[in-house]
Design a protein around this motif. Sequence first.
Motif, PDB file in Angstrom:
ATOM      1  N   GLY A 254     -22.092 -18.346  33.801  1.00  0.00           N
ATOM      2  CA  GLY A 254     -23.309 -18.741  33.089  1.00  0.00           C
ATOM      3  C   GLY A 254     -24.566 -18.302  33.807  1.00  0.00           C
ATOM      4  N   LYS A 255     -24.553 -18.385  35.141  1.00  0.00           N
ATOM      5  CA  LYS A 255     -25.722 -17.982  35.920  1.00  0.00           C
ATOM      6  C   LYS A 255     -25.977 -16.485  35.856  1.00  0.00           C
ATOM      7  N   LYS A 256     -24.908 -15.684  35.824  1.00  0.00           N
ATOM      8  CA  LYS A 256     -25.110 -14.227  35.834  1.00  0.00           C
ATOM      9  C   LYS A 256     -25.280 -13.639  34.433  1.00  0.00           C
ATOM     10  N   ALA A 257     -25.023 -14.442  33.384  1.00  0.00           N
ATOM     11  CA  ALA A 257     -25.174 -13.943  32.009  1.00  0.00           C
ATOM     12  C   ALA A 257     -26.642 -13.665  31.727  1.00  0.00           C
ATOM     13  N   LYS A 258     -26.907 -12.509  31.125  1.00  0.00           N
ATOM     14  CA  LYS A 258     -28.288 -12.134  30.808  1.00  0.00           C
ATOM     15  C   LYS A 258     -28.819 -12.945  29.638  1.00  0.00           C
ATOM     16  N   ALA A 259     -27.960 -13.180  28.670  1.00  0.00           N
ATOM     17  CA  ALA A 259     -28.370 -13.943  27.488  1.00  0.00           C
ATOM     18  C   ALA A 259     -27.145 -14.648  26.923  1.00  0.00           C
ATOM     19  N   LYS A 260     -27.376 -15.800  26.333  1.00  0.00           N
ATOM     20  CA  LYS A 260     -26.283 -16.534  25.711  1.00  0.00           C
ATOM     21  C   LYS A 260     -26.195 -16.094  24.251  1.00  0.00           C
ATOM     22  N   THR A 261     -25.048 -15.556  23.887  1.00  0.00           N
ATOM     23  CA  THR A 261     -24.866 -15.048  22.529  1.00  0.00           C
ATOM     24  C   THR A 261     -24.225 -16.102  21.641  1.00  0.00           C
ATOM     25  N   MET A 262     -24.194 -15.822  20.353  1.00  0.00           N
ATOM     26  CA  MET A 262     -23.515 -16.701  19.405  1.00  0.00           C
ATOM     27  C   MET A 262     -22.030 -16.780  19.763  1.00  0.00           C
ATOM     28  N   PHE A 263     -21.482 -15.667  20.217  1.00  0.00           N
ATOM     29  CA  PHE A 263     -20.089 -15.610  20.669  1.00  0.00           C
ATOM     30  C   PHE A 263     -19.858 -16.642  21.773  1.00  0.00           C
ATOM     31  N   ASP A 264     -20.726 -16.652  22.787  1.00  0.00           N
ATOM     32  CA  ASP A 264     -20.586 -17.578  23.915  1.00  0.00           C
ATOM     33  C   ASP A 264     -20.647 -19.031  23.451  1.00  0.00           C
ATOM     34  N   THR A 265     -21.594 -19.329  22.579  1.00  0.00           N
ATOM     35  CA  THR A 265     -21.764 -20.691  22.081  1.00  0.00           C
ATOM     36  C   THR A 265     -20.544 -21.135  21.281  1.00  0.00           C
ATOM     37  N   THR A 266     -20.052 -20.259  20.413  1.00  0.00           N
ATOM     38  CA  THR A 266     -18.889 -20.587  19.591  1.00  0.00           C
ATOM     39  C   THR A 266     -17.666 -20.869  20.456  1.00  0.00           C
ATOM     40  N   MET A 267     -17.422 -20.000  21.434  1.00  0.00           N
ATOM     41  CA  MET A 267     -16.271 -20.185  22.322  1.00  0.00           C
ATOM     42  C   MET A 267     -16.405 -21.484  23.129  1.00  0.00           C
ATOM     43  N   ALA A 268     -17.600 -21.775  23.599  1.00  0.00           N
ATOM     44  CA  ALA A 268     -17.806 -23.003  24.379  1.00  0.00           C
ATOM     45  C   ALA A 268     -17.504 -24.239  23.534  1.00  0.00           C
ATOM     46  N   TYR A 269     -18.010 -24.277  22.312  1.00  0.00           N
ATOM     47  CA  TYR A 269     -17.756 -25.421  21.438  1.00  0.00           C
ATOM     48  C   TYR A 269     -16.271 -25.541  21.096  1.00  0.00           C
ATOM     49  N   LEU A 270     -15.626 -24.415  20.838  1.00  0.00           N
ATOM     50  CA  LEU A 270     -14.191 -24.430  20.527  1.00  0.00           C
ATOM     51  C   LEU A 270     -13.396 -25.066  21.665  1.00  0.00           C
ATOM     52  N   TRP A 271     -13.629 -24.609  22.896  1.00  0.00           N
ATOM     53  CA  TRP A 271     -12.805 -25.064  24.011  1.00  0.00           C
ATOM     54  C   TRP A 271     -13.180 -26.463  24.501  1.00  0.00           C
ATOM     55  N   VAL A 272     -14.430 -26.876  24.320  1.00  0.00           N
ATOM     56  CA  VAL A 272     -14.786 -28.265  24.628  1.00  0.00           C
ATOM     57  C   VAL A 272     -14.080 -29.194  23.635  1.00  0.00           C
ATOM     58  N   ALA A 273     -14.095 -28.825  22.355  1.00  0.00           N
ATOM     59  CA  ALA A 273     -13.398 -29.623  21.337  1.00  0.00           C
ATOM     60  C   ALA A 273     -11.900 -29.677  21.630  1.00  0.00           C
TER      61      ALA A 273
END
Length: 197
Positions: A81-100
Motif C-alpha cells: 500500500g505504501k509503495k502503490a502510486k495510486a489506488k485503483t478500482m481493481f485494488d479497492t474491489t479486491m480489498a473488499y472481496l477478501w475482507v468480506a
Amino acid sequence: METTFNEKDSIRVITEMIENSKSNLKDNSFFYLLWGWLVLIASITNFVLLKMGYFEIAWIPWPILMFGGGIVSGIVGHRIGKKAKAKTMFDTTMAYLWVAFVVTIFIILFSAGSGNISWKASNVLIIALYGLGTFVSGGILKFKPLVIGGILSWAIAVATLFIPEIFSLVMVALSIVVAYLIPGYMLKSKEKSLSHV
C-alpha cells in the motif's frame, strides 16, 4: 485552464498501467501462495493429529499458522500500500472481496466452535468460500486458472457433503491446492514473463 494530452502522456499512462498490472499479479501470487501453503499445512497436520488420536490438540496448527499468516499479510499488505502510486478500482474491489471473505470465515468458525454447526459443515462452507473468492478474483484479474480453481472448489465442497467428517480436512487441503497453490504459481510465472516485457 486546459491541459493537453500528447503522445508522451499517452505512452506514460500506458506504461504505468502495464507496471500496475505486473505489480498486481506479483502481489496476488504472494498472497495465494502464502495462504495456500499455510492452510494446506494446517489442514493436513490437523488430519494427521486426529488420525493419531491427539483429539485435544489437533486444532492447534490452525490458530498458530493463521495468526502468523495474518501478521505476514498485514506487514506485506502495508508495504504494498505504501509503495502503490495510486489506488485503483481493481485494488479497492479486491480489498473488499477478501475482507468480506475473512469476516465470513470467522462467522463460520465461530458457529462451528460454539456447536451451532458441525465442523464438517463448516469445512464445506469454507471450501465453497475458497471457490467464491478465487472465482471472483480470477474474473477481476482476467486469469482463468483462478476461475477454474473456484469452480473446482465448489465441486469439492459438494463432494465433501458425502464423505466422513474427518476426511473433510483432506478436502480442504485438496481445495486449497486447486484454488490457491496451482493458480498462485501460475500467476507468479505470468508475472515473471510480464517482467521481461
